[in-house]
Motif scaffolding. Structure first.
Motif, PDB file in Angstrom:
ATOM      1  N   PRO A 175      77.440  95.637 -13.531  1.00 34.35           N
ATOM      2  CA  PRO A 175      78.277  96.831 -13.386  1.00 34.35           C
ATOM      3  C   PRO A 175      79.736  96.454 -13.651  1.00 34.35           C
ATOM      4  O   PRO A 175      80.072  95.264 -13.724  1.00 34.35           O
ATOM      5  N   PRO A 176      80.614  97.436 -13.769  1.00 34.68           N
ATOM      6  CA  PRO A 176      82.038  97.113 -13.957  1.00 34.68           C
ATOM      7  C   PRO A 176      82.572  96.248 -12.809  1.00 34.68           C
ATOM      8  O   PRO A 176      82.101  96.348 -11.664  1.00 34.68           O
ATOM      9  N   VAL A 177      83.544  95.418 -13.132  1.00 32.53           N
ATOM     10  CA  VAL A 177      84.162  94.539 -12.142  1.00 32.53           C
ATOM     11  C   VAL A 177      84.674  95.346 -10.951  1.00 32.53           C
ATOM     12  O   VAL A 177      84.559  94.912  -9.802  1.00 32.53           O
ATOM     13  N   ALA A 178      85.205  96.538 -11.216  1.00 35.72           N
ATOM     14  CA  ALA A 178      85.739  97.371 -10.132  1.00 35.72           C
ATOM     15  C   ALA A 178      84.652  97.755  -9.129  1.00 35.72           C
ATOM     16  O   ALA A 178      84.914  97.839  -7.924  1.00 35.72           O
ATOM     17  N   VAL A 179      83.443  97.974  -9.588  1.00 36.99           N
ATOM     18  CA  VAL A 179      82.337  98.312  -8.686  1.00 36.99           C
ATOM     19  C   VAL A 179      81.985  97.102  -7.817  1.00 36.99           C
ATOM     20  O   VAL A 179      81.833  97.218  -6.597  1.00 36.99           O
ATOM     21  N   LEU A 180      81.872  95.938  -8.440  1.00 35.29           N
ATOM     22  CA  LEU A 180      81.565  94.728  -7.678  1.00 35.29           C
ATOM     23  C   LEU A 180      82.657  94.417  -6.661  1.00 35.29           C
ATOM     24  O   LEU A 180      82.371  94.058  -5.519  1.00 35.29           O
ATOM     25  N   GLU A 181      83.900  94.574  -7.065  1.00 32.24           N
ATOM     26  CA  GLU A 181      85.010  94.318  -6.148  1.00 32.24           C
ATOM     27  C   GLU A 181      85.024  95.351  -5.028  1.00 32.24           C
ATOM     28  O   GLU A 181      85.308  95.026  -3.870  1.00 32.24           O
ATOM     29  N   ASP A 240      75.767  86.494  -6.931  1.00 32.15           N
ATOM     30  CA  ASP A 240      75.198  86.630  -8.268  1.00 32.15           C
ATOM     31  C   ASP A 240      74.869  88.082  -8.588  1.00 32.15           C
ATOM     32  O   ASP A 240      74.851  88.937  -7.705  1.00 32.15           O
ATOM     33  N   VAL A 241      74.658  88.334  -9.886  1.00 35.91           N
ATOM     34  CA  VAL A 241      74.242  89.640 -10.384  1.00 35.91           C
ATOM     35  C   VAL A 241      73.114  89.396 -11.369  1.00 35.91           C
ATOM     36  O   VAL A 241      73.212  88.532 -12.236  1.00 35.91           O
TER      37      VAL A 241
END
Length: 142
Positions: free
Chosen positions: A56-62, A48-49
């Motif tokens: 944050p951007p999806v790229a950061v989470l990934e 979860d966030v």
């Protein structure tokens, strides 16, 4: 305790009031995220966030997820979790012998057994399961 970092973000396991499932925390100034990991497979998933509106951007989470998935980081997370909590969060769940997986929502079949106990061996990076109703256990190399 810090597990690893990604682009200035620390992935940590809290050493007080922690709970199953196994997970790490990432706290930023405007959001926080949790990523689940396992002691029976090498996958990592975003849990979860908070708050959802300031993700944050999806790229950061990934990037965070992929960093935790790295073998050394995942092994460190498991070691910290096990040493602190002495659980791999698998007790009383069902193990499917045929498919080599924990059964979450599935009918019980002849190949499933309830996990009586589970432990992690950090030096060997293995999880050992003791199953109810059988003398044979399961050893999972991670």
């Amino acid at each position: 305790m810090r597990v690893c970092s990604y682009k200035g973000f620390s992935l940590v396991i809290l050493l007080r009031d922690e709970h199953c499932p196994p997970h790490v925390h990432v706290d930023a100034s405007t959001w926080s995220a949790r990523f689940k990991f396992s002691f029976w497979h090498n996958g990592v998933e975003l849990w979860d966030v908070i708050p959802h509106a300031r993700r944050p951007p999806v790229a950061v989470l990934e990037g965070l997820r992929q960093t935790l998935r790295q073998s050394a980081h995942l092994r460190r997370a498991r070691g910290i979790w096990w040493n602190k909590l002495q659980t791999v969060c698998l007790d009383r769940q069902l193990w499917d012998w045929q498919n080599n997986e924990v059964v979450v929502v599935k009918q019980i079949a002849s190949s499933t057994r309830m996990i009586d106990s589970a432990c992690y061996e950090p030096l060997e990076n293995k999880t050992r399961l003791t199953l109810m109703g059988t003398m044979e256990g399961v050893e999972i190399e991670l």
